[in-house]
Design a protein around this motif. Sequence first.
Motif, PDB file in Angstrom:
ATOM      1  N   GLU A  31       0.853  -1.201   0.000  1.00 17.19           N
ATOM      2  CA  GLU A  31       0.000   0.000   0.000  1.00 17.19           C
ATOM      3  C   GLU A  31       0.886   1.247   0.000  1.00 17.19           C
ATOM      4  O   GLU A  31       0.741   2.136   0.835  1.00 17.19           O
ATOM      5  CB  GLU A  31      -0.922   0.000   1.230  1.00 17.19           C
ATOM      6  CG  GLU A  31      -1.812  -1.218   1.348  1.00 17.19           C
ATOM      7  CD  GLU A  31      -2.879  -1.273   0.275  1.00 17.19           C
ATOM      8  OE1 GLU A  31      -3.574  -0.261   0.098  1.00 17.19           O
ATOM      9  OE2 GLU A  31      -3.006  -2.305  -0.399  1.00 17.19           O
ATOM     10  N   PHE A  33       1.856   4.677  -0.938  1.00 22.71           N
ATOM     11  CA  PHE A  33       1.198   5.864  -1.488  1.00 22.71           C
ATOM     12  C   PHE A  33       2.184   6.669  -2.327  1.00 22.71           C
ATOM     13  O   PHE A  33       3.260   7.049  -1.859  1.00 22.71           O
ATOM     14  CB  PHE A  33       0.625   6.730  -0.372  1.00 22.71           C
ATOM     15  CG  PHE A  33      -0.718   6.258   0.108  1.00 22.71           C
ATOM     16  CD1 PHE A  33      -1.872   6.724  -0.491  1.00 22.71           C
ATOM     17  CD2 PHE A  33      -0.821   5.313   1.126  1.00 22.71           C
ATOM     18  CE1 PHE A  33      -3.118   6.281  -0.060  1.00 22.71           C
ATOM     19  CE2 PHE A  33      -2.059   4.865   1.556  1.00 22.71           C
ATOM     20  CZ  PHE A  33      -3.218   5.346   0.957  1.00 22.71           C
ATOM     21  N   VAL A  36      -1.051  12.043  -3.136  1.00 17.73           N
ATOM     22  CA  VAL A  36      -2.004  12.225  -2.032  1.00 17.73           C
ATOM     23  C   VAL A  36      -3.392  12.607  -2.517  1.00 17.73           C
ATOM     24  O   VAL A  36      -4.314  12.726  -1.708  1.00 17.73           O
ATOM     25  CB  VAL A  36      -1.494  13.296  -1.039  1.00 17.73           C
ATOM     26  CG1 VAL A  36      -0.257  12.800  -0.330  1.00 17.73           C
ATOM     27  CG2 VAL A  36      -1.230  14.628  -1.728  1.00 17.73           C
ATOM     28  N   SER A  51      -6.129   9.210  -4.523  1.00 17.48           N
ATOM     29  CA  SER A  51      -4.667   9.136  -4.523  1.00 17.48           C
ATOM     30  C   SER A  51      -4.215   7.920  -5.331  1.00 17.48           C
ATOM     31  O   SER A  51      -4.992   6.993  -5.574  1.00 17.48           O
ATOM     32  CB  SER A  51      -4.138   9.037  -3.086  1.00 17.48           C
ATOM     33  OG  SER A  51      -4.640   7.881  -2.466  1.00 17.48           O
ATOM     34  N   LYS A  52      -2.948   7.935  -5.715  1.00 15.85           N
ATOM     35  CA  LYS A  52      -2.359   6.785  -6.404  1.00 15.85           C
ATOM     36  C   LYS A  52      -1.517   6.003  -5.400  1.00 15.85           C
ATOM     37  O   LYS A  52      -0.681   6.587  -4.706  1.00 15.85           O
ATOM     38  CB  LYS A  52      -1.473   7.246  -7.573  1.00 15.85           C
ATOM     39  CG  LYS A  52      -2.229   7.839  -8.747  1.00 15.85           C
ATOM     40  CD  LYS A  52      -1.260   8.204  -9.872  1.00 15.85           C
ATOM     41  CE  LYS A  52      -2.005   8.589 -11.145  1.00 15.85           C
ATOM     42  NZ  LYS A  52      -2.726   9.843 -11.018  1.00 15.85           N
ATOM     43  N   LYS A  53      -1.741   4.719  -5.336  1.00 19.48           N
ATOM     44  CA  LYS A  53      -0.924   3.895  -4.445  1.00 19.48           C
ATOM     45  C   LYS A  53      -0.659   2.548  -5.107  1.00 19.48           C
ATOM     46  O   LYS A  53      -1.537   1.968  -5.761  1.00 19.48           O
ATOM     47  CB  LYS A  53      -1.593   3.711  -3.081  1.00 19.48           C
ATOM     48  CG  LYS A  53      -2.876   2.928  -3.089  1.00 19.48           C
ATOM     49  CD  LYS A  53      -3.397   2.732  -1.660  1.00 19.48           C
ATOM     50  CE  LYS A  53      -4.714   1.943  -1.681  1.00 19.48           C
ATOM     51  NZ  LYS A  53      -5.240   1.717  -0.337  1.00 19.48           N
TER      52      LYS A  53
END
Length: 829
Positions: A31, A33, A36, A51-53
């Motif tokens: 996970e 990140f 944000v 957000s992109k994770k």
Amino acid sequence: MSYNEEETKLFLITPKLQQLDWVRSDRISMEYFITVGKVLVQGEGYERGKSKKADYLLKYNNIPIAIIEAKDESHTPADGIQQAKEYAELLDIPFAYSTNGHGIEEFDYSTNKQRTLYNFPSPTELWNRFQKIKNLTSNLEKLFESPYCIDGEKEPRYYQDVAIRISLEAIDAGRNRLLLNLATGTGKTFIAFQICWKLKTCGRAKRILFLADRTVLSEQAYNAFEPFGNARDYINEGDAPTAREMYFSIYQALYAEKDGKRIFQHYPKDFFDLIVIDEAHRSGFGTWMDILNHFSSAIHLGMTATPKESENINTYKYFGNPGNNYQADYVYPMSRGIEDGFLANFVLHRYKLDTEKGIVLEKVIEEGAKVEIPEGVEVREQYGAKEYEMSITLPERTEVMCNKLAEILQQTGEMDKTIVFCVTMDHANEVMKHLQNYFSYLGYSNYAVRIVSEEPSAISLLRTFQDQSTDTPVIATTVDLLSTGFDAPSVKNIVFMKYVNSPLVFKQIVGRGSRISEERGKKFFRIIDFTNATRLIDNWITGDPDVEKDRFGANVLCGYVSNKQTGEPINRARITAQLTPNQQRNGVTDSRGYFKIIELPDGFINITISAYHYYTKVATQKTVVQCQKAFDFELVPKREATPPIKVTGLNILFEEETIFEVEVTGERLTLKEYIDYTKQKVIESYESVEQLRQQWADREKRKTVVEQLQKDGINTEILATAKQQPEADELDLLSNIAFDKEIHTRQERAEALKNLQQQFINSFNDEQKNILLNLLLCYEFKGVDEFYKPAAFNSILGTNGMTKAEKQFGGMENLLGAMKELQQRLYTK
């Protein structure tokens, strides 16, 4: 029954990685990140976008080397490869994987090929492949493995990590000139510090110089490099210390004289191993070049916030990567920072005044204006808008702009930090005076201040303005002192009252508002434009314009600039060599009046020579090889500056007011477009205004309506602004936009209920009636949601107001029933 995504990771993917010895704290981050989430502006509030994770980030020796995107069992193994590739590209990682827990898809950026696997590579196997791709030397591996100096701070953001790694790769490959282009507010100084820290701790840089062009920037960097402790020192004018390892200076100090030599000439040419040049876009090719040429054996790391454009192309030619058409080694633009959520998003207010086409003196006199012409001033028939505050002043124009700005601040936040960019120091003074007087009722003697270079207390005022723990000054008026470099995260409003033609300057100014301030809760900022400066915003948001092909050459132009009347040399005269309509070279004279401009084409070029209090000189001059000849140029001093023409008594109006502030599914809409969008969404959900009214009048059904509006990005505060109906009921706004119904204010609805529903009101006892009538009053001020807020009951009955109301109605069920019926009757057809 197939596993969902979380179960797939838990029972299928993680065990596979565990068997291969990946699941160690130093080798895997789950996970992870990356971003944000973009700040989506919603009226005076905001919410975060997605957000992109990455599901898995694989590391070896602290170096990120692979991304894994997980999908549930119902997907094919390849369904996540596009997402994995996107994340790998952002993180500058060569391997991307997608899996459903069974099959595995790998994309290898070294070959640009995708293949199917039955198991993940082992850590050793993948590391060996990574070493070959990166041509990883033992020195570079040591630099990569060297830990960051975090000192209680968060880990570097993804782009900061990438910028650092790319820089170290270039340095290890033997490059001694590098350029990093990162938007204001993205942490260039932090990146520079980590590069310096790694090079220093690994023995690759014994002595380092951080070079800026302003004392305030040098001091900011000195403080940011605090972990270097006592190894730090300043190089000031008249001083050439040698006992430390980390030095900070401004180029003016290094160029100052001591014992017949420049300060920088007191140091051996190989004294510094690394020089960081802050704000390199302003370096020019005058005194900076003499300093950098003296320390030519050092690594020169340029830091800039502006993209490659005709105005700063020489910076890119010097620092940029020659293998990539002299582009920056790493670019992180403001548009990317906003999209990722690391930079504040913005709201744009544009205002067009009816004086923007200029004024004709004879015409304004006929209309009753008073024109004051100072003695000795030659009067012209017409004056353009770009001459305002220079050749001609319109006090009412300044007043109208100040009043509009004050109106915005009263609506959005009277204590929001604001920078107003003015034309001249006098103009900055007038704007400061207007705004200080307008907000004098707040009780602050320094609500508005002028911060210009000529102000004796400018640096002190600037530091106070920057300080997030201080409320005042709130407004800083300036000419250009606050356009670049300084760090002020709490600035909420950037105001253009001056004309700006340069995209570079525009981006620098706007960058003052781009920082997010967690301390002040600032997540977005406003650009308030009275001069159409934001016509330059398109390239800033969508990308950078192509730069005209370079016309560099090996020739130079050298010369001396002096006062024609006295023969004295003129210090800091500016020389501009025009190579093409869009390409220039710039130089600045030193205390001897001497200048040198390099890398010019062979032949004749047009040059412009200007200096403060001197008439500008334009000439055509042939370039030479290696300064075989220095040319003399004389400037004629100006007479005592005359004040501008003053025109008073004008009735100045706004021709156009536009606010761009709404983002829906990633799109920025004008208010008109937003209204059209709202109409479309409401009509899609409700066949008639009656269906909408019935659902709105019911408390439970209204929740569903509101949730759908929020999901669609529809904000009734914005609609009220667009329709210029701040007191309108939300239902009436939606009904007007979607079904063309009349708009009613909340007060009108409340009065109608009290007049037409008297039987209902009188069915309650006096205490109950008092509560309901006061709830209606709360509704008038803030809307129907107030019915169910404890704060509303506290305002009516004091502490624990809702509990007291419950007793008055004989139980919560009776109270809620009365409130529910009150809401229904409020929206009776």
